[in-house]
Design a protein around this motif. Structure first.
Motif, PDB file in Angstrom:
ATOM      1  N   THR A  87       0.835  -1.210   0.000  1.00 34.47           N
ATOM      2  CA  THR A  87       0.000   0.000   0.000  1.00 34.47           C
ATOM      3  C   THR A  87       0.866   1.256   0.000  1.00 34.47           C
ATOM      4  O   THR A  87       0.618   2.204  -0.762  1.00 34.47           O
ATOM      5  N   VAL A  88       1.904   1.271   0.860  1.00 38.25           N
ATOM      6  CA  VAL A  88       2.837   2.412   0.906  1.00 38.25           C
ATOM      7  C   VAL A  88       3.490   2.613  -0.467  1.00 38.25           C
ATOM      8  O   VAL A  88       3.619   3.747  -0.951  1.00 38.25           O
ATOM      9  N   THR A  90       2.255   1.881  -3.339  1.00 40.53           N
ATOM     10  CA  THR A  90       1.242   2.443  -4.243  1.00 40.53           C
ATOM     11  C   THR A  90       1.129   3.956  -4.042  1.00 40.53           C
ATOM     12  O   THR A  90       1.047   4.713  -5.010  1.00 40.53           O
ATOM     13  N   VAL A  91       1.155   4.393  -2.784  1.00 37.30           N
ATOM     14  CA  VAL A  91       1.092   5.830  -2.471  1.00 37.30           C
ATOM     15  C   VAL A  91       2.310   6.568  -3.053  1.00 37.30           C
ATOM     16  O   VAL A  91       2.188   7.688  -3.571  1.00 37.30           O
ATOM     17  N   VAL A  94       2.721   8.538  -6.503  1.00 39.81           N
ATOM     18  CA  VAL A  94       2.283   9.934  -6.633  1.00 39.81           C
ATOM     19  C   VAL A  94       3.496  10.869  -6.749  1.00 39.81           C
ATOM     20  O   VAL A  94       3.436  11.900  -7.427  1.00 39.81           O
ATOM     21  N   GLN A 165      -1.196  11.406 -11.187  1.00 38.27           N
ATOM     22  CA  GLN A 165      -1.113  11.491  -9.720  1.00 38.27           C
ATOM     23  C   GLN A 165      -2.477  11.190  -9.076  1.00 38.27           C
ATOM     24  O   GLN A 165      -2.553  10.499  -8.057  1.00 38.27           O
ATOM     25  N   ILE A 169      -3.567   8.146  -6.557  1.00 34.55           N
ATOM     26  CA  ILE A 169      -4.263   8.385  -5.274  1.00 34.55           C
ATOM     27  C   ILE A 169      -5.480   7.463  -5.157  1.00 34.55           C
ATOM     28  O   ILE A 169      -5.739   6.882  -4.092  1.00 34.55           O
ATOM     29  N   SER A 172      -4.352   4.100  -4.317  1.00 33.69           N
ATOM     30  CA  SER A 172      -3.930   4.065  -2.903  1.00 33.69           C
ATOM     31  C   SER A 172      -5.129   3.893  -1.978  1.00 33.69           C
ATOM     32  O   SER A 172      -5.066   3.132  -1.004  1.00 33.69           O
ATOM     33  N   ILE A 176      -5.870   0.921   0.719  1.00 35.10           N
ATOM     34  CA  ILE A 176      -6.116   1.180   2.150  1.00 35.10           C
ATOM     35  C   ILE A 176      -7.361   0.408   2.608  1.00 35.10           C
ATOM     36  O   ILE A 176      -7.375  -0.177   3.703  1.00 35.10           O
TER      37      ILE A 176
END
Length: 390
Positions: A87-88, A90-91, A94, A165, A169, A172, A176
């Motif tokens: 997950t991190v 994937t963030v 951005v 971007q 998001i 992301s 989550i």
């Protein structure tokens, strides 16, 4: 007659939803990455392909260590750690501004995708009652198969209208939600007994008992790589690019129709009754694809591929896990997917070379015949190992 134990427990539902979100993001990124490299980073088509390949490379390498890590650290702990870091990762897309940083991030994320999908598959197999494993893993496999449609659809639908971007998001946020679903999964851990130091053997990396059926999975995924990699290019060459967008939709519908029945037949009658016809139908789908000249024929091929291939993946995974001891389900899952991912990776490269030489139509014809011949290899493997097919 004993009452059937349920498949659809709270933990099974949550691990299935979490897996669906993981694969939605995986397939969405797979589709979107070449576009991101070309349009946002000013790269080339070759670099776009490299951004896909480096992810698969780290994922395949990690498969060989996944079983050992799961056994020593614990499945629930690895599920949470790997899902958090995926997950991190994937963030972090951005903030990517250069191709080198993107490659490093892709390699890093591939590691956690490999661990994550191995542990999720092993946990799902452990949660399902053993006598209903074929049926249960069939349902679990729907999460992966539907993601093949949903991921690219989301990425390609959003791409013309919003920035890269913003798309990252959205991915992301999806991850989550998947992370919180995983927190609700209960896992019965088999205690790890610390052994005296010993020389590393193949058993520390792979489950030998699962390798025979994993080789069948390798050959099937090798052929399936032609669908994942070239179906849109082939359809465009035929002037059927609009129909190509519905190929995986028809694939998913066909798979969803038969999945509830094939899983039950697998458990009650035996795997041969499901696997042999499915291999033949998958081969027929590839052959019909080679003769496609209209949208209808292309979509019929999609239905046949969905009926055949869509049933094979969970069936092979069930056999791989059944072949191993319960405490080595992580090794069995890792072994199966190491072979499966390798088939996709090797197929994507080598079949591209073959297509350049023989043409896409001939490629699908040859692969269709190759797949049907796998039936004989499968029967030989099962007779030699006297596995659950008997």
């Amino acid at each position: 007659m004993a009452e059937k134990r349920p498949i659809w427990t709270k933990s099974f539902i949550n691990i299935s939803i979490s897996t669906f979100f993981i694969f939605v993001v995986f397939y969405a990124l797979l589709t979107f990455m070449p576009l991101f490299v070309l349009n946002d980073l000013g790269g080339t088509a070759t670099q776009g392909g490299l951004a896909v390949s480096v992810f698969l490379l780290s994922a395949i390498i990690m498969r060989f260590f996944a079983g050992m890590i799961l056994e020593k650290v614990g499945k629930k702990r690895i599920l949470i750690i790997s899902l958090f870091l995926f997950t991190v990762s994937t963030v972090l897309y951005v903030f990517v501004g250069s191709f080198t940083v993107l490659l490093l991030l892709r390699f890093f994320q591939g590691i956690w995708f490999s661990l994550l999908t191995t542990v999720a598959g092993a946990i799902a197999a452990d949660i399902i009652p053993p006598e209903r494993r074929g049926e249960g893993l069939g349902y679990y496999g729907i999460a992966m198969n539907l993601a093949v449609v949903a991921g690219p659809f989301i990425a390609l639908s959003l791409q013309p209208y919003i920035s890269a971007q913003t798309i990252f998001i959205i991915f992301s946020v999806i991850m989550i939600i998947g992370f919180f679903c995983a927190l609700a999964v209960k896992v019965d851990e088999v205690p790890f007994e610390k052994e005296e130091k010993h020389k590393l053997t193949i058993n520390d990396f792979l489950e030998k008992k699962s390798m025979p059926i994993a080789t069948v999975g390798f050959f099937i995924s090798f052929a399936y790589a032609s669908i994942l990699t070239f179906i849109s290019v082939y359809a465009e060459s035929l002037g059927l690019i609009k129909a190509a967008s519905f190929f995986f939709v028809v694939y998913a519908i066909a798979m969803l129709i038969v999945r509830p029945f094939t899983g039950r037949i697998f458990d009650t009658v035996g795997p041969n009754v499901v696997i042999i016809p499915s291999i033949i139908i998958f081969g027929a789908g590839l052959i019909s694809l080679s003769f496609a000249e209209s949208s209808g024929m292309l979509l019929v091929s999609g239905a046949l591929v969905g009926l055949g291939y869509g049933t094979l993946l969970p069936s092979f995974q069930s056999l791989a896990i059944q072949a191993a001891e319960k405490h080595r389900s992580g090794y069995a899952t890792g072994t199966f997917f190491a072979f499966y991912d390798s088939g996709i990776a090797i197929g994507s490269v080598s079949l591209g070379l073959l297509a350049g030489f023989a043409g896409y139509s001939n490629l699908y014809l040859m692969l269709g015949i190759f797949v049907i011949l796998i039936v004989f290899y499968y029967r030989w493997i099962m007779s030699k190992n006297r596995g659950p097919a008997h």
